[in-house]
Design a protein around this motif. Structure first.
Motif, mmCIF file in Angstrom:
data_model
loop_
_atom_site.group_PDB
_atom_site.id
_atom_site.type_symbol
_atom_site.label_atom_id
_atom_site.label_comp_id
_atom_site.label_asym_id
_atom_site.label_seq_id
_atom_site.Cartn_x
_atom_site.Cartn_y
_atom_site.Cartn_z
ATOM 1 N N ARG A 1 4.638 3.883 2.866
ATOM 2 C CA ARG A 1 4.645 2.667 2.048
ATOM 3 C C ARG A 1 4.772 1.469 2.971
ATOM 4 N N THR B 1 0.869 -1.170 0.000
ATOM 5 C CA THR B 1 0.000 0.000 0.000
ATOM 6 C C THR B 1 0.907 1.222 0.000
ATOM 7 N N LEU C 1 -2.456 -6.653 2.468
ATOM 8 C CA LEU C 1 -2.298 -5.496 1.599
ATOM 9 C C LEU C 1 -2.672 -5.857 0.165
#
Length: 324
Positions: free
Chosen positions: A93, A87, A130
């Motif tokens: 990040r 993500t 994610l």
């Protein structure tokens, strides 16, 4: 090189023959075309005023000998597929890495437990949290080394050494480029990985900076390539002049080099090959004999690091006898 998919695509479909850890690093040793290769994974965490990041860095440089076997309840043996999840926001990040193996899937993810020994854990059967990242068709470089890295590290070395001369009165760049040339030639004959080649060449260009200049290389220095591995390599190649004698200094450096990767230790072989030419005119018999004995010790202690360089150093030692 920081193209994640080049490393992940290379290991996909390969048999795993070893799994090691050191600090926040994990090394997966796998077979590729019948030869062992390494994928080293750095669980990188960075945070500050610009944001927070948890992501993976990859290279093909084996961990130093002090690495320890990683011992999950069962180690995967063949990697069928690799999936990357992430993500990404404006100032953040987060990443997860999944290895789909014959025995099931293994997820590399960041642990929220501050007492964990590593920044990330490996857990069998854990589901990613994610979004999956689209696979990129990237491959590892076919070149022997990065010319851009070479030029940047050479410029760093030349600025550090300034007007320094060799014992024969030549610009010191002559010695640095001679050692680097020996390394490049050896890597052409018996190549390592692209990342290891770059480390070896960088250490060849920079090996005398800490010892012979006022500049001290650290992992924060503006080096091209894996700055931490290069900096530790240069430090191992540097003799500790606070020790009582040159003999002790040499043995200490050799012991530290044996704790580094082969791509660092081989530079010492190339350095002594370069220096076993015509001795300076002011050297007496005792000095030349001592230098020759040092060369024999270097070969004995570090010859394992690169077969081609070891053979060449052996030949240079035999040829040097004519100066006695």
């Amino acid at each position: 090189m920081d193209k994640k998919w080049a490393y992940l695509n290379d290991i996909e479909g390969c048999e795993v023959i070893g799994l090691y850890t050191m600090h926040a690093l994990i090394e997966i040793v796998y077979l590729k075309e019948g030869k062992p290769k390494s994928l080293t994974i750095n669980f990188h965490v960075a945070g500050g005023s610009l944001g927070y990041f948890e992501f993976f860095k990859f290279d093909t440089i084996p961990l130093p000998p002090a690495k320890t076997p990683y011992s999950p309840s069962e180690m995967f043996t063949k990697i069928l597929h690799v999936n990357l999840y992430a993500t990404v926001g404006e100032h953040e990040r987060f990443e997860e890495l999944e290895f789909v193996c014959e025995e099931g899937s293994y997820l590399f993810f960041y642990s929220e437990d501050e007492e964990e020994a590593h920044y990330a854990k490996i857990e069998k059967g854990k589901k990613p949290s994610l979004p999956q990242v689209k696979r990129m068709n990237e491959t590892l470089p076919k070149e022997l080394f990065s010319v851009e890295f070479f030029k940047e590290n050479l410029a760093f070395a030349l600025l550090a050494h300034g007007e320094q001369k060799t014992p024969h009165g030549l610009p010191y760049s002559m010695h640095l480029l001679s050692v680097a040339s020996e390394v490049i030639n050896a890597l052409y004959m018996e190549p390592l990985s692209f990342d290891e080649n770059n480390v070896a060449i960088a250490c060849a260009l920079l090996h005398d900076v800490n010892e012979d200049t006022t500049t001290q290389i650290t992992k924060e220095s503006s080096l091209a390539g894996n700055s931490e591995v290069i900096a530790k390599g240069v430090q191992a190649l540097t003799k500790d002049k606070t020790l009582p004698s040159k003999e002790v200094q040499m043995q200490d450096s050799l012991e530290r080099l044996k704790k580094r990767q082969n791509c660092v230790a081989l530079v010492k072989l190339a350095d002594r090959i370069t220096n076993l030419g015509v001795p300076p005119k002011h050297w007496d018999e005792a000095k030349k004999r001592k230098y020759l004995e040092e060369a024999k010790m270097i070969l004995s202690e570090l010859g394992y690091a690169h077969h081609y360089l070891a053979l060449k150093l052996h030949e240079k030692i035999e040829a040097y006898e004519r100066y006695m």
